[in-house]
Design an enzyme around this catalytic site. Sequence first.
Site, PDB file in Angstrom:
ATOM      1  N   ASP A   1      32.578  37.005  30.548  1.00  0.00           N
ATOM      2  CA  ASP A   1      32.864  36.638  29.167  1.00  0.00           C
ATOM      3  C   ASP A   1      32.767  35.117  29.057  1.00  0.00           C
ATOM      4  O   ASP A   1      33.476  34.401  29.787  1.00  0.00           O
ATOM      5  CB  ASP A   1      34.279  37.117  28.786  1.00  0.00           C
ATOM      6  CG  ASP A   1      34.518  37.018  27.282  1.00  0.00           C
ATOM      7  OD1 ASP A   1      34.083  36.024  26.663  1.00  0.00           O
ATOM      8  OD2 ASP A   1      35.145  37.941  26.729  1.00  0.00           O
ATOM      9  N   VAL A   2      31.899  34.624  28.175  1.00  0.00           N
ATOM     10  CA  VAL A   2      31.697  33.170  28.075  1.00  0.00           C
ATOM     11  C   VAL A   2      32.969  32.439  27.640  1.00  0.00           C
ATOM     12  O   VAL A   2      33.059  31.220  27.763  1.00  0.00           O
ATOM     13  CB  VAL A   2      30.537  32.815  27.113  1.00  0.00           C
ATOM     14  CG1 VAL A   2      29.205  33.317  27.632  1.00  0.00           C
ATOM     15  CG2 VAL A   2      30.801  33.334  25.700  1.00  0.00           C
TER      16      VAL A   2
ATOM     17  N   ASN B   1      23.357  30.819  23.211  1.00  0.00           N
ATOM     18  CA  ASN B   1      23.016  31.869  22.235  1.00  0.00           C
ATOM     19  C   ASN B   1      24.167  32.833  21.947  1.00  0.00           C
ATOM     20  O   ASN B   1      24.274  33.351  20.836  1.00  0.00           O
ATOM     21  CB  ASN B   1      21.808  32.652  22.780  1.00  0.00           C
ATOM     22  CG  ASN B   1      21.624  33.993  22.096  1.00  0.00           C
ATOM     23  OD1 ASN B   1      21.185  34.059  20.951  1.00  0.00           O
ATOM     24  ND2 ASN B   1      21.990  35.072  22.783  1.00  0.00           N
TER      25      ASN B   1
ATOM     26  N   TYR C   1      33.140  32.273  10.795  1.00  0.00           N
ATOM     27  CA  TYR C   1      31.852  32.177  11.509  1.00  0.00           C
ATOM     28  C   TYR C   1      30.969  31.081  10.900  1.00  0.00           C
ATOM     29  O   TYR C   1      30.432  30.233  11.605  1.00  0.00           O
ATOM     30  CB  TYR C   1      31.189  33.553  11.429  1.00  0.00           C
ATOM     31  CG  TYR C   1      29.764  33.676  11.924  1.00  0.00           C
ATOM     32  CD1 TYR C   1      29.484  33.823  13.276  1.00  0.00           C
ATOM     33  CD2 TYR C   1      28.698  33.695  11.022  1.00  0.00           C
ATOM     34  CE1 TYR C   1      28.171  33.983  13.713  1.00  0.00           C
ATOM     35  CE2 TYR C   1      27.389  33.856  11.445  1.00  0.00           C
ATOM     36  CZ  TYR C   1      27.125  34.000  12.795  1.00  0.00           C
ATOM     37  OH  TYR C   1      25.836  34.163  13.229  1.00  0.00           O
TER      38      TYR C   1
ATOM     39  N   LYS D   1      29.634  27.647  12.747  1.00  0.00           N
ATOM     40  CA  LYS D   1      28.199  27.374  12.922  1.00  0.00           C
ATOM     41  C   LYS D   1      27.833  26.038  12.256  1.00  0.00           C
ATOM     42  O   LYS D   1      26.971  25.310  12.746  1.00  0.00           O
ATOM     43  CB  LYS D   1      27.374  28.513  12.325  1.00  0.00           C
ATOM     44  CG  LYS D   1      27.472  29.840  13.105  1.00  0.00           C
ATOM     45  CD  LYS D   1      26.769  29.803  14.450  1.00  0.00           C
ATOM     46  CE  LYS D   1      26.574  31.202  15.031  1.00  0.00           C
ATOM     47  NZ  LYS D   1      25.930  31.223  16.342  1.00  0.00           N
TER      48      LYS D   1
HETATM   49  N1  LIG Z   1      21.233  38.869  14.389  1.00  0.00           N
HETATM   50  C1  LIG Z   1      21.271  38.088  13.333  1.00  0.00           C
HETATM   51  O1  LIG Z   1      20.992  38.498  12.204  1.00  0.00           O
HETATM   52  C2  LIG Z   1      21.669  36.631  13.478  1.00  0.00           C
HETATM   53  C3  LIG Z   1      21.542  35.798  12.363  1.00  0.00           C
HETATM   54  C4  LIG Z   1      21.905  34.458  12.481  1.00  0.00           C
HETATM   55  C5  LIG Z   1      22.369  33.958  13.694  1.00  0.00           C
HETATM   56  N2  LIG Z   1      22.471  34.810  14.752  1.00  0.00           N
HETATM   57  C6  LIG Z   1      22.977  34.219  16.013  1.00  0.00           C
HETATM   58  O2  LIG Z   1      22.065  34.531  17.056  1.00  0.00           O
HETATM   59  C7  LIG Z   1      22.773  34.693  18.292  1.00  0.00           C
HETATM   60  C8  LIG Z   1      22.444  36.054  18.904  1.00  0.00           C
HETATM   61  O3  LIG Z   1      22.685  37.056  17.946  1.00  0.00           O
HETATM   62  P1  LIG Z   1      22.377  38.591  18.224  1.00  0.00           P
HETATM   63  O4  LIG Z   1      22.352  39.242  16.893  1.00  0.00           O
HETATM   64  O5  LIG Z   1      21.233  38.728  19.157  1.00  0.00           O
HETATM   65  O6  LIG Z   1      23.786  38.997  18.931  1.00  0.00           O
HETATM   66  P2  LIG Z   1      24.227  40.332  19.707  1.00  0.00           P
HETATM   67  O7  LIG Z   1      23.386  41.491  19.365  1.00  0.00           O
HETATM   68  O8  LIG Z   1      25.688  40.442  19.462  1.00  0.00           O
HETATM   69  O9  LIG Z   1      23.946  39.925  21.234  1.00  0.00           O
HETATM   70  C9  LIG Z   1      24.654  38.880  21.776  1.00  0.00           C
HETATM   71  C10 LIG Z   1      24.389  38.771  23.267  1.00  0.00           C
HETATM   72  O10 LIG Z   1      25.452  37.970  23.773  1.00  0.00           O
HETATM   73  C11 LIG Z   1      26.264  38.747  24.661  1.00  0.00           C
HETATM   74  N3  LIG Z   1      27.662  38.384  24.383  1.00  0.00           N
HETATM   75  C12 LIG Z   1      28.351  38.551  23.237  1.00  0.00           C
HETATM   76  N4  LIG Z   1      29.588  38.093  23.384  1.00  0.00           N
HETATM   77  C13 LIG Z   1      29.694  37.631  24.660  1.00  0.00           C
HETATM   78  C14 LIG Z   1      30.737  37.056  25.408  1.00  0.00           C
HETATM   79  N5  LIG Z   1      31.948  36.838  24.875  1.00  0.00           N
HETATM   80  N6  LIG Z   1      30.502  36.698  26.685  1.00  0.00           N
HETATM   81  C15 LIG Z   1      29.278  36.902  27.237  1.00  0.00           C
HETATM   82  N7  LIG Z   1      28.248  37.444  26.570  1.00  0.00           N
HETATM   83  C16 LIG Z   1      28.458  37.805  25.291  1.00  0.00           C
HETATM   84  C17 LIG Z   1      25.945  40.201  24.330  1.00  0.00           C
HETATM   85  O11 LIG Z   1      26.181  41.100  25.411  1.00  0.00           O
HETATM   86  P3  LIG Z   1      27.643  41.802  25.608  1.00  0.00           P
HETATM   87  O12 LIG Z   1      28.051  42.347  24.285  1.00  0.00           O
HETATM   88  O13 LIG Z   1      27.400  42.864  26.657  1.00  0.00           O
HETATM   89  O14 LIG Z   1      28.567  40.742  26.073  1.00  0.00           O
HETATM   90  C18 LIG Z   1      24.462  40.081  24.018  1.00  0.00           C
HETATM   91  O15 LIG Z   1      23.705  39.965  25.198  1.00  0.00           O
HETATM   92  C19 LIG Z   1      24.258  34.507  17.949  1.00  0.00           C
HETATM   93  O16 LIG Z   1      24.631  33.175  18.194  1.00  0.00           O
HETATM   94  C20 LIG Z   1      24.313  34.808  16.458  1.00  0.00           C
HETATM   95  O17 LIG Z   1      25.397  34.157  15.809  1.00  0.00           O
HETATM   96  C21 LIG Z   1      22.154  36.117  14.683  1.00  0.00           C
END
Ligand SMILES: NC(=O)c1ccc[n+]([C@@H]2O[C@H](COP(=O)([O-])OP(=O)(O)OC[C@H]3O[C@@H](n4cnc5c(N)ncnc54)[C@H](OP(=O)(O)O)[C@@H]3O)[C@@H](O)[C@H]2O)c1
Length: 255
Positions: free
Chosen positions: A64-65, A91, A154, A158
């Site tokens: 967990d980060v 990320n 959030y 950001k």
């Molecule tokens: N998707 C969108 O629409 C969107 C839009 C704007 C910005 N973003 C940003 O883009 C980034 C990635 O988004 P995403 O949608 O790909 O997210 P996601 O589907 O939630 O994936 C996040 C990744 O981070 C890992 N993770 C989450 N919490 C963690 C923790 N506490 N410790 C270690 N690993 C952790 C997850 O694996 P585990 O759950 O197994 O830990 C997964 O590999 C984020 O910063 C998000 O705010 C996303």
Amino acid sequence: MDLRLKGARALVTGGSRGIGAAICTALAAEGAAIATCARGAEDLERALEGYRSHGVDAHGEALDVRDADAFEAWVARSAEAMGGIDIVVSNASTRIDPSSADWWPDTFETDLMQHVRLKMLTVPHLAKSNDAALIFIASIASILTALPSYEEAYGAMKAGLVNLVGQWAVQLAPQGIRVNAISPGPIDFEGGWWDQIKQAQPEAYQRAAGMAALGRLGVPEEIANATAFLASPASSFTTGANLRIDGGLIKTANF
Ligand SMILES: NC(=O)c1ccc[n+]([C@@H]2O[C@H](COP(=O)([O-])OP(=O)(O)OC[C@H]3O[C@@H](n4cnc5c(N)ncnc54)[C@H](OP(=O)(O)O)[C@@H]3O)[C@@H](O)[C@H]2O)c1
């Protein structure tokens, strides 16, 4: 264009699915070694196999980060395993339940403090690289003022992150480290947040698609391609930028 990433060493948080996995894949396809982490060990192992299929070394640990000690130890082990770090992509983000008593402090920890910590832990490694790039995945939530109430904390974190990217770009330039942010709009992938909305609230999904000038949500590869560019020497004069990738959702010129 040759991004000249062959042999580079990239550390990416949250590389087991979604945007982080697409970033790892893009960097691995360019020949960069990968070190990544996520909480779920099974997804992480599967993802690592995929990165290795590009013929590069890929290291990963389940953690967990937000666990400061485990995070610090992982960064140190990753640097040792790869023989250094040239690229850092911060990320990972964790959705915090807005009804929990710790909503604000938990969001502060997950969407701001762990990025600050990663910067502090990796700068000593990046300073030894000839082409160092530090990239933070922010969000257009940083500038939107009509966010759903559950994204209030959030969006604020950001926004703070984007501000820090500007400060760090100036602070770290003398050490040869470029610092940039990418602010995605809604990004859709199987099992992701928007996929869940697509299933549960199709009208909300369509509304989000309609807000973008391009009339759709993005896909992780569209964020990953830009990240690979910002990570590479091909963007050697780019620092302090916040690249919005939202299909034209934000209707302002990006001065
Ligand atoms: N998707 C969108 O629409 C969107 C839009 C704007 C910005 N973003 C940003 O883009 C980034 C990635 O988004 P995403 O949608 O790909 O997210 P996601 O589907 O939630 O994936 C996040 C990744 O981070 C890992 N993770 C989450 N919490 C963690 C923790 N506490 N410790 C270690 N690993 C952790 C997850 O694996 P585990 O759950 O197994 O830990 C997964 O590999 C984020 O910063 C998000 O705010 C996303």
